[in-house]
Design an enzyme around this catalytic site. Structure first.
Site, PDB file in Angstrom:
ATOM      1  N   SER A 150      -4.246   0.208  -7.697  1.00 54.49           N
ATOM      2  CA  SER A 150      -5.320  -0.341  -6.868  1.00 54.49           C
ATOM      3  C   SER A 150      -6.362  -1.034  -7.751  1.00 54.49           C
ATOM      4  O   SER A 150      -6.030  -2.001  -8.434  1.00 54.49           O
ATOM      5  CB  SER A 150      -5.932   0.767  -6.012  1.00 54.49           C
ATOM      6  OG  SER A 150      -6.747   0.229  -5.003  1.00 54.49           O
ATOM      7  N   ASP A 170       0.495  -3.864   2.236  1.00 49.97           N
ATOM      8  CA  ASP A 170      -0.375  -2.899   1.585  1.00 49.97           C
ATOM      9  C   ASP A 170      -1.435  -2.386   2.562  1.00 49.97           C
ATOM     10  O   ASP A 170      -2.175  -3.164   3.176  1.00 49.97           O
ATOM     11  CB  ASP A 170      -1.053  -3.554   0.381  1.00 49.97           C
ATOM     12  CG  ASP A 170      -1.935  -2.593  -0.374  1.00 49.97           C
ATOM     13  OD1 ASP A 170      -1.439  -1.951  -1.309  1.00 49.97           O
ATOM     14  OD2 ASP A 170      -3.124  -2.473  -0.012  1.00 49.97           O
ATOM     15  N   HIS A 221       0.259   2.310  -0.336  1.00 52.49           N
ATOM     16  CA  HIS A 221      -0.721   1.880  -1.336  1.00 52.49           C
ATOM     17  C   HIS A 221      -0.624   2.836  -2.512  1.00 52.49           C
ATOM     18  O   HIS A 221      -0.786   4.040  -2.362  1.00 52.49           O
ATOM     19  CB  HIS A 221      -2.131   1.908  -0.736  1.00 52.49           C
ATOM     20  CG  HIS A 221      -3.186   1.329  -1.634  1.00 52.49           C
ATOM     21  ND1 HIS A 221      -3.240  -0.020  -1.935  1.00 52.49           N
ATOM     22  CD2 HIS A 221      -4.229   1.909  -2.290  1.00 52.49           C
ATOM     23  CE1 HIS A 221      -4.285  -0.246  -2.721  1.00 52.49           C
ATOM     24  NE2 HIS A 221      -4.891   0.907  -2.961  1.00 52.49           N
TER      25      HIS A 221
END
Length: 475
Positions: free
Chosen positions: A225, A298, A366
């Site tokens: 991320s 995502d 994610h």
């Protein structure tokens, strides 16, 4: 008085019922294959004591930190560094708020971090096949050749993994709020805020070099991320610290963010839409071999970039966000366009990067490398029958070209989607009626992160200091 007491008792019964329902839902969501506590590797925090002399501070002025688990055997001189993720601040106020949480201060962080997935030290979870060297004579080859193949090839000649379980593995804690970038100090009127991500990166590297990183033979810089974005930003710089003959590569997990218009075009006029996504720019100049691991749908980008809450004040997308099967045709078309835009954005990298790798699946997920169930397992997500760990291993060790792009939703049946079951959705609806605020502790345990992604768009969620045990406190 009696009536009031009865009401309180009834309310407490409702709360207890909700707690029971959440517990059942969490257990229902957990994978069938749950690994025992003996397999959970918890690694203690190391503070960078020289950080202050280098000007390296978290947002609140606390010292930066990392977690290091030493390698062994053949991996003793190999290093894997992983940037922690955790979003970004948007303005001075959100930055000030962040400085008083574990996302902006090592004072509030758990001093132990569980290493799983790509950071696991268990060969069966971050694997090497232990049955490769059987029946060598039946292969009719020399012993040395058989020894080489027993490392790389299984008995049916399909490639397996020699991954990172015995490497030195490092988790870089994230406390600057800007993907380990920036070098400034701001006075917000009541305190100093340290935007020193670049200094944090440099201080941690300088602390690790005399501990063996400076003599690395192989190295991989990764991140998830916001940490995945940091991998883009620091990849080339990372190679400059290491020996010239070292094999150095970089990986970004869920760090490829699109500057997507989607349903938020109206936000541009209000100046609330971000317009710069530096990984798209940085990718053009990265000369180090790079691997992009991402979901085409995502969850974070879907919920916060493609359809942010401000762009959907009436909640037309709520059902679609909770369950893609509930999306109407227009919403599905928007999601498919988002996937196509991501593939197009990766197009030049896919076509011209000879040493690059891609694993783009069609899961609503994610960060898939740091979770054991998505990294490597019997039922892990696959593209072209290849797990994420296999794809990364093939790429890093140059076994074969790895350019895996999944078919569009809903064709992939191997996904571990961050989408709750109907049972969990029902629990969330109960929470909306009975709870003003939810405090979630230790979101890494029992798939609380699974629930967290779903709740935060329809209810207030604060992820605060980790607790030794999974616990939900509702009031």
């Amino acid at each position: 008085m009696l009536v009031k007491r009865e009401r309180i008792t009834a309310t407490m019964m409702h709360v207890n019922a909700v707690l029971v329902a959440i517990t059942v839902a969490l257990l229902a969501c957990a994978r069938q294959r749950i690994y025992s506590d003996e397999r959970r590797l918890a690694v203690n925090m190391t503070f960078v004591r020289d950080g202050s002399a280098l000007g390296a501070f978290c947002l609140d002025g606390s010292l930066p930190a990392y977690h290091l688990h030493r390698g062994f055997g053949a991996g003793a001189r190999n290093w894997l560094l992983q940037f922690e993720g955790g979003g970004w601040y948007n303005d001075v106020k959100s930055c000030s708020d962040r400085a008083n949480t574990r996302r902006g201060s090592t004072r509030y962080m758990s001093k132990w971090k569980v290493f799983s997935g790509i950071l696991s030290n268990n060969a069966s979870l971050n694997p090497v096949d232990k049955n490769l060297c059987m029946n060598v004579e039946s292969r009719k080859m020399s012993f040395l050749k058989a020894l080489e193949l027993c490392i790389l090839v299984s008995l049916d000649f399909t490639l397996v993994l020699l991954i990172f379980y015995n490497w030195n593995r490092v988790k870089l804690r994230y406390c600057d709020g800007a993907s380990f970038a920036g070098d400034a100090v701001v006075n917000n009127g009541t305190s100093l805020l340290y935007f020193r991500g670049q200094k944090i990166w440099e201080a941690i590297i300088l602390d690790l070099l005399p501990k063996g990183l400076g003599q690395a033979r192989k190295a991989l810089l990764s991140g998830c991320s916001a940490g995945g974005l940091a991998s883009f930003l620091h990849c080339n710089n990372f190679t400059k610290y290491l020996p010239s003959n070292a094999s150095v590569k970089c990986l970004s997990d869920a760090g490829f963010f699109l500057d997507e218009q989607g349903v938020e075009k109206n936000l541009e006029e209000n100046g609330t839409k971000n317009s710069i996504y530096p990984e798209l720019y940085a990718l053009k100049f990265i000369t180090t071999p790079f691997f992009i691991l991402n979901s085409a749908y995502d969850v974070y980008q879907f919920h916060h970039i493609l359809v942010p809450p401000l762009a959907d004040p009436r909640g037309h997308w709520n059902r679609c966000k909770l369950n893609p099967a509930e999306c109407n045709p227009d919403q599905l078309n928007t999601l498919q366009e988002f996937r196509r835009d991501m593939i197009v954005a990766m197009g030049l990298f896919y076509k011209y990067s000879r040493r690059g790798g891609i694993f783009l699946n069609s899961c609503f997920a994610h960060c898939q490398s740091e979770s054991q169930d998505t990294w490597f397992g019997d039922d892990s997500p696959r593209v072209h029958n290849k797990t994420i760990a296999e794809a990364v291993g093939d790429w890093y060790f140059s076994r074969r070209v790895t350019r895996e792009i999944d078919c569009p939703y809903p064709c992939d049946t191997t996904c571990h989607n961050l989408i709750p079951s109907t049972q969990v959705v029902n629990v969330i609806m109960i929470l909306r009626r009975y709870c003003r605020e939810i405090l979630i502790y230790n979101r890494d345990i029992f798939y609380i992160s699974f629930i967290h992604h779903m709740i935060k768009d329809i209810h207030t969620v604060h992820c605060i200091r980790d607790s030794p045990v999974p616990y939900l406190f509702i009031y």
